[in-house]
Design a protein around this motif. Structure first.
Motif, PDB file in Angstrom:
ATOM      1  N   ARG A 208      -2.880  13.885  -0.908  1.00  0.00           N
ATOM      2  CA  ARG A 208      -3.593  12.907  -0.077  1.00  0.00           C
ATOM      3  C   ARG A 208      -2.886  11.561  -0.120  1.00  0.00           C
ATOM      4  N   LEU A 209      -2.393  11.188  -1.288  1.00  0.00           N
ATOM      5  CA  LEU A 209      -1.664   9.925  -1.410  1.00  0.00           C
ATOM      6  C   LEU A 209      -0.403   9.933  -0.551  1.00  0.00           C
ATOM      7  N   VAL A 210       0.278  11.072  -0.483  1.00  0.00           N
ATOM      8  CA  VAL A 210       1.476  11.181   0.343  1.00  0.00           C
ATOM      9  C   VAL A 210       1.125  11.038   1.820  1.00  0.00           C
ATOM     10  N   VAL A 211       0.013  11.646   2.239  1.00  0.00           N
ATOM     11  CA  VAL A 211      -0.425  11.528   3.631  1.00  0.00           C
ATOM     12  C   VAL A 211      -0.772  10.070   3.953  1.00  0.00           C
ATOM     13  N   VAL A 212      -1.497   9.418   3.069  1.00  0.00           N
ATOM     14  CA  VAL A 212      -1.844   8.006   3.278  1.00  0.00           C
ATOM     15  C   VAL A 212      -0.580   7.165   3.337  1.00  0.00           C
ATOM     16  N   GLU A 213       0.361   7.418   2.432  1.00  0.00           N
ATOM     17  CA  GLU A 213       1.623   6.668   2.416  1.00  0.00           C
ATOM     18  C   GLU A 213       2.375   6.848   3.732  1.00  0.00           C
ATOM     19  N   THR A 214       2.384   8.058   4.266  1.00  0.00           N
ATOM     20  CA  THR A 214       3.069   8.331   5.528  1.00  0.00           C
ATOM     21  C   THR A 214       2.454   7.532   6.671  1.00  0.00           C
TER      22      THR A 214
ATOM     23  N   ALA B  12       0.829  -1.212   0.000  1.00  0.00           N
ATOM     24  CA  ALA B  12       0.000   0.000   0.000  1.00  0.00           C
ATOM     25  C   ALA B  12       0.861   1.257   0.000  1.00  0.00           C
ATOM     26  N   ALA B  13       1.941   1.261   0.794  1.00  0.00           N
ATOM     27  CA  ALA B  13       2.819   2.439   0.847  1.00  0.00           C
ATOM     28  C   ALA B  13       3.485   2.686  -0.500  1.00  0.00           C
ATOM     29  N   VAL B  14       3.989   1.637  -1.133  1.00  0.00           N
ATOM     30  CA  VAL B  14       4.633   1.798  -2.446  1.00  0.00           C
ATOM     31  C   VAL B  14       3.609   2.255  -3.482  1.00  0.00           C
ATOM     32  N   THR B  15       2.432   1.690  -3.454  1.00  0.00           N
ATOM     33  CA  THR B  15       1.396   2.070  -4.416  1.00  0.00           C
ATOM     34  C   THR B  15       1.044   3.549  -4.283  1.00  0.00           C
ATOM     35  N   CYS B  16       0.832   4.013  -3.059  1.00  0.00           N
ATOM     36  CA  CYS B  16       0.512   5.437  -2.837  1.00  0.00           C
ATOM     37  C   CYS B  16       1.657   6.330  -3.277  1.00  0.00           C
ATOM     38  N   CYS B  17       2.869   5.939  -2.922  1.00  0.00           N
ATOM     39  CA  CYS B  17       4.038   6.758  -3.258  1.00  0.00           C
ATOM     40  C   CYS B  17       4.221   6.868  -4.772  1.00  0.00           C
TER      41      CYS B  17
ATOM     42  N   ILE C  96       0.571  17.737   7.969  1.00  0.00           N
ATOM     43  CA  ILE C  96       0.562  17.738   6.509  1.00  0.00           C
ATOM     44  C   ILE C  96      -0.849  18.040   6.039  1.00  0.00           C
ATOM     45  N   ARG C  97      -0.971  19.059   5.224  1.00  0.00           N
ATOM     46  CA  ARG C  97      -2.272  19.463   4.718  1.00  0.00           C
ATOM     47  C   ARG C  97      -2.405  19.029   3.258  1.00  0.00           C
ATOM     48  N   PRO C  98      -3.275  18.071   2.996  1.00  0.00           N
ATOM     49  CA  PRO C  98      -3.446  17.669   1.597  1.00  0.00           C
ATOM     50  C   PRO C  98      -4.139  18.760   0.790  1.00  0.00           C
ATOM     51  N   HIS C  99      -3.546  19.117  -0.353  1.00  0.00           N
ATOM     52  CA  HIS C  99      -4.106  20.167  -1.200  1.00  0.00           C
ATOM     53  C   HIS C  99      -4.645  19.622  -2.514  1.00  0.00           C
ATOM     54  N   GLY C 100      -4.383  18.382  -2.797  1.00  0.00           N
ATOM     55  CA  GLY C 100      -4.857  17.785  -4.039  1.00  0.00           C
ATOM     56  C   GLY C 100      -4.799  16.278  -3.921  1.00  0.00           C
TER      57      GLY C 100
ATOM     58  N   ALA D 163       2.485   2.760  10.261  1.00  0.00           N
ATOM     59  CA  ALA D 163       1.791   1.573  10.780  1.00  0.00           C
ATOM     60  C   ALA D 163       2.592   0.317  10.491  1.00  0.00           C
ATOM     61  N   SER D 164       3.176   0.219   9.311  1.00  0.00           N
ATOM     62  CA  SER D 164       3.951  -0.979   8.984  1.00  0.00           C
ATOM     63  C   SER D 164       5.189  -1.108   9.842  1.00  0.00           C
ATOM     64  N   VAL D 165       5.840   0.013  10.172  1.00  0.00           N
ATOM     65  CA  VAL D 165       7.005  -0.034  11.056  1.00  0.00           C
ATOM     66  C   VAL D 165       6.592  -0.482  12.456  1.00  0.00           C
ATOM     67  N   VAL D 166       5.458   0.015  12.942  1.00  0.00           N
ATOM     68  CA  VAL D 166       4.971  -0.402  14.258  1.00  0.00           C
ATOM     69  C   VAL D 166       4.658  -1.903  14.249  1.00  0.00           C
ATOM     70  N   ILE D 167       4.011  -2.387  13.194  1.00  0.00           N
ATOM     71  CA  ILE D 167       3.698  -3.815  13.091  1.00  0.00           C
ATOM     72  C   ILE D 167       4.987  -4.627  13.057  1.00  0.00           C
ATOM     73  N   MET D 168       5.966  -4.166  12.298  1.00  0.00           N
ATOM     74  CA  MET D 168       7.240  -4.874  12.219  1.00  0.00           C
ATOM     75  C   MET D 168       7.907  -4.933  13.594  1.00  0.00           C
ATOM     76  N   TRP D 169       7.874  -3.831  14.311  1.00  0.00           N
ATOM     77  CA  TRP D 169       8.469  -3.790  15.641  1.00  0.00           C
ATOM     78  C   TRP D 169       7.768  -4.774  16.573  1.00  0.00           C
TER      79      TRP D 169
END
Length: 169
Positions: A149-155, A16-21, A141-145, A160-166
């Motif tokens: 929004r994709l960058v915010v979702v990716e972040t 999901a992160a790669v797709t959004c990015c 981060i304020r999504p303007h377009g 979340a993935s780092v927390v899950i990995m930990w």
């Protein structure tokens, strides 16, 4: 959560992160794209390696190099905050990889990350996860377009993935 569930969440969040990015296109500079791709590959390798410490060492080293490259040449650009956030995520993931190696195994039973705070590497991993999560929550981060929004979702997904990995380590 059981180990197969955590593994599936790690892989799904990496994809999901790669797709959004990548869908955000030029809103994410090449430094950010390479960091997200390296993090996703490391996440999938971590989930699929079944405790192979050689994979963890290789992935941790790649993550550290990616973090250093992830902020190169960005001074003064508006994307520096998100790229620094990705670099911190890469470093925290690398420390999580090294935590697994220092405990003699890559992925143990679910929830093992809570017990790995008994040594310096484990404490550093826990501190990094808390810092990354705090930065994600506190960042305004304020999504303007559509691409923003994709960058915010990716972040958020990457955090979340780092927390899950930990938690899985």
């Amino acid at each position: 959560m059981d180990h197969p569930t955590m593994t599936a969440l790690m892989i799904a969040s990496a994809i999901a992160a790669v797709t959004c990015c990548l869908a955000a296109g030029r809103a994410v500079p090449w430094q950010g794209r390479q960091a997200v791709i390296v993090m996703a590959i490391a996440m999938v390798a971590s989930a699929a390696s079944a405790g192979d410490s050689r994979i963890a060492l290789l992935a941790g080293t790649a993550l550290m190099l990616s973090a250093m490259l992830g902020t190169a040449g960005l001074r003064g650009r508006p994307v520096v905050r998100t790229c620094c956030h990705r670099a911190l995520g890469s470093l925290v993931m690398a420390v999580c990889m090294f935590t697994g190696i220092s405990h003699g195994e890559m992925i143990a039973e679910a929830g093992h990350g809570m017990h790995s705070g008994t040594d310096a590497v484990g404490v550093l991993a826990a501190f990094g996860v808390v810092a990354l999560a705090a930065w994600t929550v506190a960042d305004r981060i304020r999504p303007h377009g559509g691409t923003s929004r994709l960058v915010v979702v990716e972040t958020w997904v990457m955090t979340a993935s780092v927390v899950i990995m930990w938690l899985a380590h």
